[in-house]
Design a protein around this motif. Structure first.
Motif, PDB file in Angstrom:
ATOM      1  N   UNK A   1       0.831  -1.208   0.000  1.00  0.00           N
ATOM      2  CA  UNK A   1       0.000   0.000   0.000  1.00  0.00           C
ATOM      3  C   UNK A   1       0.861   1.252   0.000  1.00  0.00           C
ATOM      4  N   UNK A   2       1.974   1.219   0.735  1.00  0.00           N
ATOM      5  CA  UNK A   2       2.885   2.358   0.721  1.00  0.00           C
ATOM      6  C   UNK A   2       3.610   2.490  -0.617  1.00  0.00           C
ATOM      7  N   UNK A   3       3.800   1.371  -1.280  1.00  0.00           N
ATOM      8  CA  UNK A   3       4.559   1.389  -2.532  1.00  0.00           C
ATOM      9  C   UNK A   3       3.662   1.678  -3.735  1.00  0.00           C
ATOM     10  N   UNK A   4       2.492   1.039  -3.782  1.00  0.00           N
ATOM     11  CA  UNK A   4       1.656   1.139  -4.979  1.00  0.00           C
ATOM     12  C   UNK A   4       0.338   1.889  -4.759  1.00  0.00           C
ATOM     13  N   UNK A   5       0.057   2.278  -3.536  1.00  0.00           N
ATOM     14  CA  UNK A   5      -1.134   3.081  -3.298  1.00  0.00           C
ATOM     15  C   UNK A   5      -2.206   2.351  -2.511  1.00  0.00           C
ATOM     16  N   UNK A   6      -2.944   3.124  -1.699  1.00  0.00           N
ATOM     17  CA  UNK A   6      -4.019   2.537  -0.871  1.00  0.00           C
ATOM     18  C   UNK A   6      -5.140   1.963  -1.744  1.00  0.00           C
TER      19      UNK A   6
ATOM     20  N   UNK B   1      -2.301  12.223   0.551  1.00  0.00           N
ATOM     21  CA  UNK B   1      -1.011  12.172   1.236  1.00  0.00           C
ATOM     22  C   UNK B   1      -0.076  11.175   0.559  1.00  0.00           C
ATOM     23  N   UNK B   2      -0.611  10.047   0.113  1.00  0.00           N
ATOM     24  CA  UNK B   2       0.237   9.081  -0.587  1.00  0.00           C
ATOM     25  C   UNK B   2       0.684   9.649  -1.930  1.00  0.00           C
ATOM     26  N   UNK B   3      -0.225  10.304  -2.643  1.00  0.00           N
ATOM     27  CA  UNK B   3       0.132  10.901  -3.935  1.00  0.00           C
ATOM     28  C   UNK B   3       1.250  11.927  -3.771  1.00  0.00           C
ATOM     29  N   UNK B   4       1.166  12.728  -2.711  1.00  0.00           N
ATOM     30  CA  UNK B   4       2.212  13.713  -2.467  1.00  0.00           C
ATOM     31  C   UNK B   4       3.535  13.046  -2.107  1.00  0.00           C
ATOM     32  N   UNK B   5       3.471  11.972  -1.342  1.00  0.00           N
ATOM     33  CA  UNK B   5       4.706  11.273  -0.974  1.00  0.00           C
ATOM     34  C   UNK B   5       5.372  10.639  -2.183  1.00  0.00           C
ATOM     35  N   UNK B   6       4.582  10.374  -3.235  1.00  0.00           N
ATOM     36  CA  UNK B   6       5.118   9.793  -4.465  1.00  0.00           C
ATOM     37  C   UNK B   6       5.376  10.853  -5.542  1.00  0.00           C
ATOM     38  N   UNK B   7       5.227  12.128  -5.176  1.00  0.00           N
ATOM     39  CA  UNK B   7       5.429  13.251  -6.099  1.00  0.00           C
ATOM     40  C   UNK B   7       4.465  13.220  -7.283  1.00  0.00           C
ATOM     41  N   UNK B   8       3.294  12.616  -7.095  1.00  0.00           N
ATOM     42  CA  UNK B   8       2.269  12.609  -8.135  1.00  0.00           C
ATOM     43  C   UNK B   8       1.377  13.837  -7.925  1.00  0.00           C
ATOM     44  N   UNK B   9       1.937  14.979  -8.232  1.00  0.00           N
ATOM     45  CA  UNK B   9       1.308  16.253  -7.891  1.00  0.00           C
ATOM     46  C   UNK B   9       0.029  16.520  -8.681  1.00  0.00           C
ATOM     47  N   UNK B  10       0.016  16.139  -9.939  1.00  0.00           N
ATOM     48  CA  UNK B  10      -1.174  16.390 -10.765  1.00  0.00           C
ATOM     49  C   UNK B  10      -2.388  15.662 -10.208  1.00  0.00           C
ATOM     50  N   UNK B  11      -2.217  14.385  -9.887  1.00  0.00           N
ATOM     51  CA  UNK B  11      -3.328  13.607  -9.325  1.00  0.00           C
ATOM     52  C   UNK B  11      -3.749  14.163  -7.974  1.00  0.00           C
ATOM     53  N   UNK B  12      -2.789  14.586  -7.172  1.00  0.00           N
ATOM     54  CA  UNK B  12      -3.115  15.141  -5.860  1.00  0.00           C
ATOM     55  C   UNK B  12      -3.939  16.418  -5.999  1.00  0.00           C
TER      56      UNK B  12
END
Length: 522
Positions: free
Chosen positions: A193-198, A310-321
């Motif tokens: 979940x931390x690696x690929x998303x909740x 929060x997970x998206x931000x931790x993965x630098x997926x800013x657009x989705x966030x």
């Protein structure tokens, strides 16, 4: 304890006795959440969706208490029973062929695993029946040698696979294997979940769990049932911790305790509902199919459930966030200036750049170097809580009054006042003192149960349910406490790790009914 490389983020409102360090990311994100609505329509819709994995996990983690429970049975008396005999046959010959065991209070029942030895002493010239009281030696008991007469009121793997008496350990082993599956599945699911998303893990775990459960409902023998029990929990046990974290990560600071309480109440209600459902569906195969088919609805999460910001931000997926936050603002009918999003993204980039772990993920060495003592404490407390909480549920069928379905449902309903009481104490006393007071009072109630069980079984039962209530309240505080003291990038992993270690307690709990102790003794 000073954390040199890993920032300990805040995920809840601090209490008077608990201090928490926040990062720039959390500060800016919390400001945005407050602006778009801390618990608006968007969060409510999210919670309704997350009820599915929470209810499913509540069902699947303890359904074995009904599918692998013992059923009423007695020895088959070949001298008296015939092809038409049943477990509830006339008691005329049972009074002198099978001993009675005193239950709690004044109740008594036929011994399930022994009968009086047959020793014919009267020889009738008219070839009289051997089913006479004089032909059974009440001073000598022997184990069942001619099979069993089984109650037809309930059909479990015990009655279908012939698991009785000396083989009863096989029934308890199902619960232990279930928790071994959780021991494997929870940390694995947390890491994934931390690696690929909740969201991804909720969909995959829910669907795989459905397939494993439906396959188990077709198990041809005990060992295939046992293997599928393990597989079910190995793939599906991460549903609750992942849904729990996802639910509170997009709620404002003011409402996070309430949000966690709602999640826990849903879990308790699901357990209570399982008891009533099992009382109506007493065929274990049908019960499993009814419980697991709805898990296929997790496929709808692909379209309906947003990923954790929060997970998206931790993965630098800013657009989705940013898209998720815009949607939340739109659904809550709030305005969200682009300037605020830009500031959040800028602070998030700085946080990611400062991270000591490449790719935004911390190494095991870094985590344990900074958080080792905190992790050890959490693991110990989790072990105690899982042993006690599960042990109380499993041993509820030994209570006087009612049947095992009603007693189990009551233990589920007692979680509701326990959760509310735990929440109030958490606000008044802080996490640490709430945890301590609830667990201490739980232990006192159980000691009182041992003192009252012989002469006052009704009082003992009430004390037992109060112990369950306090145990649940303490568990809720523990879950919330654990989820707020670890960083976002490894929060799900460390929460899952503590829960994994706690599974050693829940592995032992299913064996407690086998102990040669009074029914209430854990």
């Amino acid at each position: 304890m000073k954390l040199e490389k890993i920032p300990v983020e805040k995920i809840s409102t601090p209490t008077p006795t608990a201090t928490t360090t926040t990062t720039a990311e959390d500060t800016h994100l919390d400001d945005i959440i407050i602006r778009i609505g801390q618990f608006g329509r968007y969060q409510i819709c999210l919670y309704i969706l997350l009820c599915l994995p929470i209810v499913c996990n509540a069902f699947y983690s303890i359904s074995y208490i009904f599918t692998a429970s013992s059923v009423d049975h007695r020895c088959n008396i070949s001298q008296c029973d015939n092809l038409e005999s049943t477990y509830y046959t006339s008691a005329s010959f049972l009074n002198f062929t099978i001993p009675q065991e005193k239950g709690m209070g004044t109740a008594s029942a036929w011994d399930q695993c022994s009968h009086f030895a047959f020793a014919k002493t009267i020889i009738s010239l008219q070839n009289e029946s051997e089913c006479l009281a004089q032909n059974f030696n009440r001073r000598h008991r022997v184990p069942c040698e001619e099979g069993y007469q089984v109650s037809q009121d309930e059909r479990t793997i015990a009655s279908e696979f012939g698991i009785f008496c000396s083989d009863r350990w096989q029934l308890s082993m199902v619960g232990t294997v279930n928790n071994i599956g959780q021991f494997v599945g929870i940390p694995l699911g947390g890491y994934l979940a931390d690696r690929y998303g909740r969201k991804t893990i909720l969909v995959v775990a829910g669907v795989l769990s459905a397939f494993a459960g439906l396959a188990r409902s077709h198990a041809p023998n005990y060992y295939s049932f046992l293997c599928l029990e393990f597989l079910d929990m190995a793939v599906g046990s991460t549903l609750f911790p992942t849904a729990f974290l996802m639910a509170i990560e997009l709620v404002g600071p003011k409402h996070r305790v309430v949000a966690a309480t709602v999640i826990s109440l849903t879990y308790g209600l699901a357990e209570a509902g399982l008891g009533y459902l099992a009382s109506y569906i007493r065929d274990w195969r049908i019960l499993l199919r009814v419980l697991y088919t709805p898990a296929l609805l997790h496929l709808l999460f692909i379209c309906l459930l947003p990923e954790s910001v929060r997970w998206l931000l931790s993965q630098s997926q800013e657009t989705d966030a940013k898209n998720t936050l815009r949607k939340a603002a739109r659904v809550n009918r709030k305005s969200l200036p682009e300037q605020h999003l830009s500031e959040l993204m800028r602070s998030n980039r700085q946080l990611v750049a400062q991270s000591a772990a490449s790719g935004g993920h911390y190494t095991v060495q870094q985590i344990f170097h900074a958080l080792g003592w905190r992790i050890a404490q959490c693991c110990f407390v989790w072990f105690i809580h899982t042993l006690l909480a599960l042990g109380l549920s499993l041993n509820s069928n030994s209570l006087s009054g009612g049947n095992k379905f009603e007693n189990f449902s009551i233990t589920g309903f007692m979680q509701i006042p326990g959760i509310i009481f735990g929440t109030i104490l958490m606000h008044r006393l802080g996490r640490r003192w709430a945890l301590t007071s609830l667990m201490s009072s739980c232990g006192i109630f159980l000691l009182m149960v041992m003192a009252f069980e012989e002469d006052y079984p009704l009082i003992a039962s009430c004390l037992y349910f109060l112990a369950k209530m306090n145990s649940t309240g303490s568990f809720m505080v523990l879950y919330f406490f654990t989820s707020e003291i670890f960083p976002t990038n490894c929060r799900n992993s460390l929460l899952s790790f503590c829960s994994m270690v706690g599974r050693f307690g829940s592995m032992l709990a299913p064996q407690t009914p086998l102990l040669p102790l009074p029914p209430f003794t854990l």
